[in-house]
Design an enzyme around this catalytic site. Structure first.
Site, PDB file in Angstrom:
ATOM      1  N   SER A 180      96.881  67.406   7.814  1.00 22.72           N
ATOM      2  CA  SER A 180      97.795  67.005   8.871  1.00 22.72           C
ATOM      3  C   SER A 180      97.471  67.768  10.158  1.00 22.72           C
ATOM      4  O   SER A 180      96.353  67.684  10.659  1.00 22.72           O
ATOM      5  CB  SER A 180      99.242  67.208   8.414  1.00 22.72           C
ATOM      6  OG  SER A 180     100.148  66.660   9.343  1.00 22.72           O
ATOM      7  N   HIS A 238     104.013  60.914   9.741  1.00 30.72           N
ATOM      8  CA  HIS A 238     102.891  60.093   9.261  1.00 30.72           C
ATOM      9  C   HIS A 238     103.348  58.719   8.784  1.00 30.72           C
ATOM     10  O   HIS A 238     102.860  58.188   7.781  1.00 30.72           O
ATOM     11  CB  HIS A 238     102.105  60.832   8.174  1.00 30.72           C
ATOM     12  CG  HIS A 238     101.474  62.101   8.671  1.00 30.72           C
ATOM     13  ND1 HIS A 238     100.437  62.097   9.574  1.00 30.72           N
ATOM     14  CD2 HIS A 238     101.768  63.402   8.437  1.00 30.72           C
ATOM     15  CE1 HIS A 238     100.113  63.351   9.858  1.00 30.72           C
ATOM     16  NE2 HIS A 238     100.904  64.155   9.187  1.00 30.72           N
TER      17      HIS A 238
END
Length: 399
Positions: free
Chosen positions: A91, A197
């Protein structure tokens, strides 16, 4: 072959940066990073509470600054000289990995992560959303249950860890009908600000794209893996585009680890605040030496591991990289295979059907068709956003 990895949001713990600030030059580096990111990272990394550093606008720059600082110590100054054959980040950790691979200057990474953190925090505040970890169980059954509730598999981390994300109403429906009976999975709601996300982060994508427009990205000097599909990116332009899109797209750390295995990685080092990624690697990458650098006292052990496993400059070329790419579902829906369930070279990879719309699947190449290696779903299967559908490679035939 040695890979350096950088963790993502959730890895931070109160005071984890304190011992690092005692090393020469680190406090100055973190202070400069604070100015670029727009928050006092020295305070947040030393005396701030757990609640304070859970703030997305704080956690993200804190993690990236810490990873870059530790990489700088390992390389005796410049994080772009970190001794590694490959890099990957989970991430927001991708920004630190990009610096280590030489794609991005450290200052640009801190400017971008400041924008990213604030924009994702703002997007999360716009609508009540959240995330729930699904631990254990059969992956296909878990993904199908996530799709049934209209959720996104926002993190597919491997080692029996999948994170479902969406609105609080969708998560409540998921909790009421969990994939426990058919797969034995356990649910654990996460204390996060929103559905990272996923499509809910679209406003943050726009903000980061604007910020990235002024950034120069050079081609990676070592193998650099992408969260989007586990592939190794070979150009700075592609990497920057992926970093922007990844804010609203699932993290496929499981595929990153699959690529590590394909590449023949023999050792993995996780930068501070470490522990999450080495924990996943213990199950997914048996036989690979792992080191989670939590404090400066472990730097000597890291240097020993580097001395033993670093393959050297010859491993930084890209001729050995896996040539296949994984095509994943762009949205949740029903998969429809191409006419004749195409095999071999084809320009058609099927569609994902949602309510009132269809999303065609496309290979990442424009000049050549895709050659099917392996279908991972069948016509009519329910799929969730980010679920792998087919493995492809470039066809040797013309377009």
């Amino acid at each position: 072959m040695l890979i350096i990895t950088a963790p993502g949001q959730g890895a931070q713990t109160p005071g984890f940066l304190a011992s690092w600030l005692e090393l020469p030059g680190v406090a100055e580096r973190i202070g400069a990073a604070s100015e670029l990111a727009g928050c006092d990272l020295i305070r947040f990394g030393t005396t701030a509470s757990a609640d304070e550093i859970k703030d997305t606008a704080v956690a993200q720059p804190l993690l990236v600054a810490a990873a870059i600082a530790a990489a700088s110590v390992l390389s005796d100054d410049d994080p772009r000289d970190a001794p590694a054959d490959a890099a990957a980040g989970h991430s927001v950790g991708e920004l630190a990995a990009g610096v280590i691979a030489g794609v991005l200057a450290a200052d640009d990474a801190m400017r971008l992560v400041g924008v990213r953190g604030r924009a994702m925090a703002a997007a999360a505040a716009a609508e009540p959303t959240g995330m729930t970890a699904v631990l254990g169980g059969d992956q296909d059954a878990v993904l199908a249950a996530i799709a049934r509730c209209g959720l996104t598999a926002a993190n597919v981390n491997g080692a029996g860890q999948i994170v479902a994300a969406g609105t609080l109403a969708e998560l409540a429906a998921f909790a009421a009908d969990p994939p426990v009976r058919e797969s034995g999975a356990r649910l654990r709601p996460l204390q996060v600000a929103g559905a990272f996300h996923t499509r809910h982060m679209a406003p943050a994508v726009a903000a980061l794209r604007d910020a990235a427009a002024d950034v120069t990205a050079t081609d990676p000097a070592m193998t650099l893996l992408s969260n989007a599909d586990g592939a190794a990116v070979t150009t700075g332009k592609e990497w920057l585009e992926r970093i922007v899109a990844q804010v609203a797209a699932p993290v496929r750390w499981d595929l990153c680890m699959r690529t590590m295995a394909d590449l023949g990685v023999t050792a993995l080092i996780e930068l501070p605040p470490a522990g999450t990624l080495t924990g996943l690697a213990r199950r997914a990458l048996p036989g690979v030496a792992q080191l989670a650098i939590k404090t400066p006292e472990q730097l000597d052990a890291a240097r020993d591991l580097i001395s033993e496993h670093l393959a050297g400059p010859d491993a930084h070329g890209h001729g050995h990289l896996p040539e296949w790419r994984l095509i994943v579902a762009p949205v949740s829906g029903t998969f429809r295979s191409p006419p004749g369930n195409a095999d071999g070279a084809t320009a058609e990879l099927g569609t994902v059907v949602t309510r009132g719309a269809e999303r065609a699947l496309a290979a990442p190449w424009t000049l050549r068709p895709a050659e099917i290696i392996e279908w991972l779903v069948e016509d009519g299967d329910p799929v969730s956003e980010g679920q792998p559908l087919v493995r492809v490679q470039q066809s040797r035939e013309g377009a």
